[in-house]
Motif scaffolding. Structure first.
Motif, mmCIF file in Angstrom:
data_model
loop_
_atom_site.group_PDB
_atom_site.id
_atom_site.type_symbol
_atom_site.label_atom_id
_atom_site.label_comp_id
_atom_site.label_asym_id
_atom_site.label_seq_id
_atom_site.Cartn_x
_atom_site.Cartn_y
_atom_site.Cartn_z
ATOM 1 N N MET A 53 37.749 34.554 43.812
ATOM 2 C CA MET A 53 36.658 35.124 43.039
ATOM 3 C C MET A 53 36.965 36.564 42.625
ATOM 4 O O MET A 53 36.612 36.984 41.539
ATOM 5 C CB MET A 53 35.368 35.049 43.872
ATOM 6 C CG MET A 53 34.172 35.580 43.145
ATOM 7 S SD MET A 53 33.850 34.618 41.663
ATOM 8 C CE MET A 53 32.287 35.226 41.209
ATOM 9 N N THR A 54 37.629 37.292 43.500
ATOM 10 C CA THR A 54 37.933 38.685 43.191
ATOM 11 C C THR A 54 38.792 38.802 41.939
ATOM 12 O O THR A 54 38.481 39.598 41.051
ATOM 13 C CB THR A 54 38.668 39.356 44.366
ATOM 14 O OG1 THR A 54 37.860 39.236 45.531
ATOM 15 C CG2 THR A 54 38.919 40.818 44.092
ATOM 16 N N ALA A 55 39.849 38.019 41.862
ATOM 17 C CA ALA A 55 40.743 38.097 40.701
ATOM 18 C C ALA A 55 39.993 37.745 39.430
ATOM 19 O O ALA A 55 40.119 38.441 38.412
ATOM 20 C CB ALA A 55 41.945 37.178 40.896
ATOM 21 N N PHE A 56 39.189 36.679 39.458
ATOM 22 C CA PHE A 56 38.418 36.291 38.273
ATOM 23 C C PHE A 56 37.459 37.401 37.870
ATOM 24 O O PHE A 56 37.372 37.758 36.694
ATOM 25 C CB PHE A 56 37.636 35.002 38.517
ATOM 26 C CG PHE A 56 36.623 34.735 37.436
ATOM 27 C CD1 PHE A 56 37.021 34.253 36.198
ATOM 28 C CD2 PHE A 56 35.281 35.016 37.639
ATOM 29 C CE1 PHE A 56 36.099 34.035 35.185
ATOM 30 C CE2 PHE A 56 34.348 34.799 36.632
ATOM 31 C CZ PHE A 56 34.756 34.308 35.408
ATOM 32 N N ALA A 57 36.728 37.941 38.844
ATOM 33 C CA ALA A 57 35.750 38.998 38.536
ATOM 34 C C ALA A 57 36.443 40.208 37.921
ATOM 35 O O ALA A 57 35.965 40.774 36.929
ATOM 36 C CB ALA A 57 34.978 39.396 39.793
ATOM 37 N N TYR A 58 37.572 40.610 38.490
ATOM 38 C CA TYR A 58 38.276 41.780 37.979
ATOM 39 C C TYR A 58 38.879 41.533 36.601
ATOM 40 O O TYR A 58 38.813 42.394 35.719
ATOM 41 C CB TYR A 58 39.364 42.226 38.954
ATOM 42 C CG TYR A 58 38.864 43.061 40.120
ATOM 43 C CD1 TYR A 58 37.601 43.624 40.122
ATOM 44 C CD2 TYR A 58 39.678 43.305 41.202
ATOM 45 C CE1 TYR A 58 37.160 44.399 41.172
ATOM 46 C CE2 TYR A 58 39.250 44.087 42.262
ATOM 47 C CZ TYR A 58 37.998 44.631 42.244
ATOM 48 O OH TYR A 58 37.567 45.403 43.283
ATOM 49 N N LEU A 79 31.828 43.517 37.673
ATOM 50 C CA LEU A 79 32.456 44.374 38.671
ATOM 51 C C LEU A 79 31.646 44.381 39.967
ATOM 52 O O LEU A 79 32.203 44.530 41.053
ATOM 53 C CB LEU A 79 32.633 45.792 38.128
ATOM 54 C CG LEU A 79 33.536 46.712 38.927
ATOM 55 C CD1 LEU A 79 34.925 46.096 39.130
ATOM 56 C CD2 LEU A 79 33.665 48.047 38.232
ATOM 57 N N SER A 80 30.345 44.173 39.866
ATOM 58 C CA SER A 80 29.512 44.155 41.072
ATOM 59 C C SER A 80 29.754 42.906 41.921
ATOM 60 O O SER A 80 29.277 42.821 43.047
ATOM 61 C CB SER A 80 28.030 44.269 40.708
ATOM 62 O OG SER A 80 27.579 43.070 40.118
ATOM 63 N N LEU A 81 30.502 41.932 41.419
ATOM 64 C CA LEU A 81 30.803 40.719 42.169
ATOM 65 C C LEU A 81 31.963 40.900 43.151
ATOM 66 O O LEU A 81 32.237 39.998 43.944
ATOM 67 C CB LEU A 81 31.141 39.566 41.207
ATOM 68 C CG LEU A 81 30.045 39.141 40.237
ATOM 69 C CD1 LEU A 81 30.562 38.052 39.301
ATOM 70 C CD2 LEU A 81 28.811 38.674 40.988
ATOM 71 N N ALA A 82 32.638 42.031 43.094
ATOM 72 C CA ALA A 82 33.777 42.261 43.989
ATOM 73 C C ALA A 82 33.311 42.189 45.445
ATOM 74 O O ALA A 82 32.298 42.791 45.808
ATOM 75 C CB ALA A 82 34.400 43.624 43.701
#
Length: 107
Positions: free
Chosen positions: A1-6, A47-50
């Motif tokens: 999820m981090t990679a997608f969000a970023y 960005l708040s999903l990190a």
């Protein structure tokens, strides 16, 4: 999820900033600002999903992704191929982002 969000956040931020760039620097219509602002709002939401506890750490790690995405934009949208120094700098930034994001933390 981090990679997608970023990655999604980087695309949204660059597109939003480019909308302002096009209006201010390329003489495009003021109507470019509406999608630019929407894109920047999407950037902030993504960005708040990190998955980190501190906003500053999320923003710092995101910086490396943003730099590499900007180089991709340079090549794919603006037609200027990044040189070896751009690529080396982008790789260094991604390593730095990984250290910030996944480095071991005490307590």
């Amino acid at each position: 999820m981090t990679a997608f969000a970023y990655i999604a956040a980087a695309i949204a931020e660059i597109a939003g900033c480019f909308g302002f760039w096009a209006w201010l620097r390329l003489g495009r219509s003021v109507l470019w600002l509406a999608p630019a602002i929407a894109s920047l709002c999407l950037f902030a939401a993504l960005l708040s999903l990190a998955p980190v506890e501190q906003a500053g750490r999320a923003f710092a790690a995101y910086g490396g992704v943003y730099i590499v995405a900007s180089l991709a934009w340079l090549w794919l949208v603006e037609g200027a191929r990044p040189d070896r120094w751009d690529l080396a700098g982008g790789a260094i930034c991604l390593v730095g982002a990984a250290v910030i994001l996944w480095g071991p933390r005490s307590g």
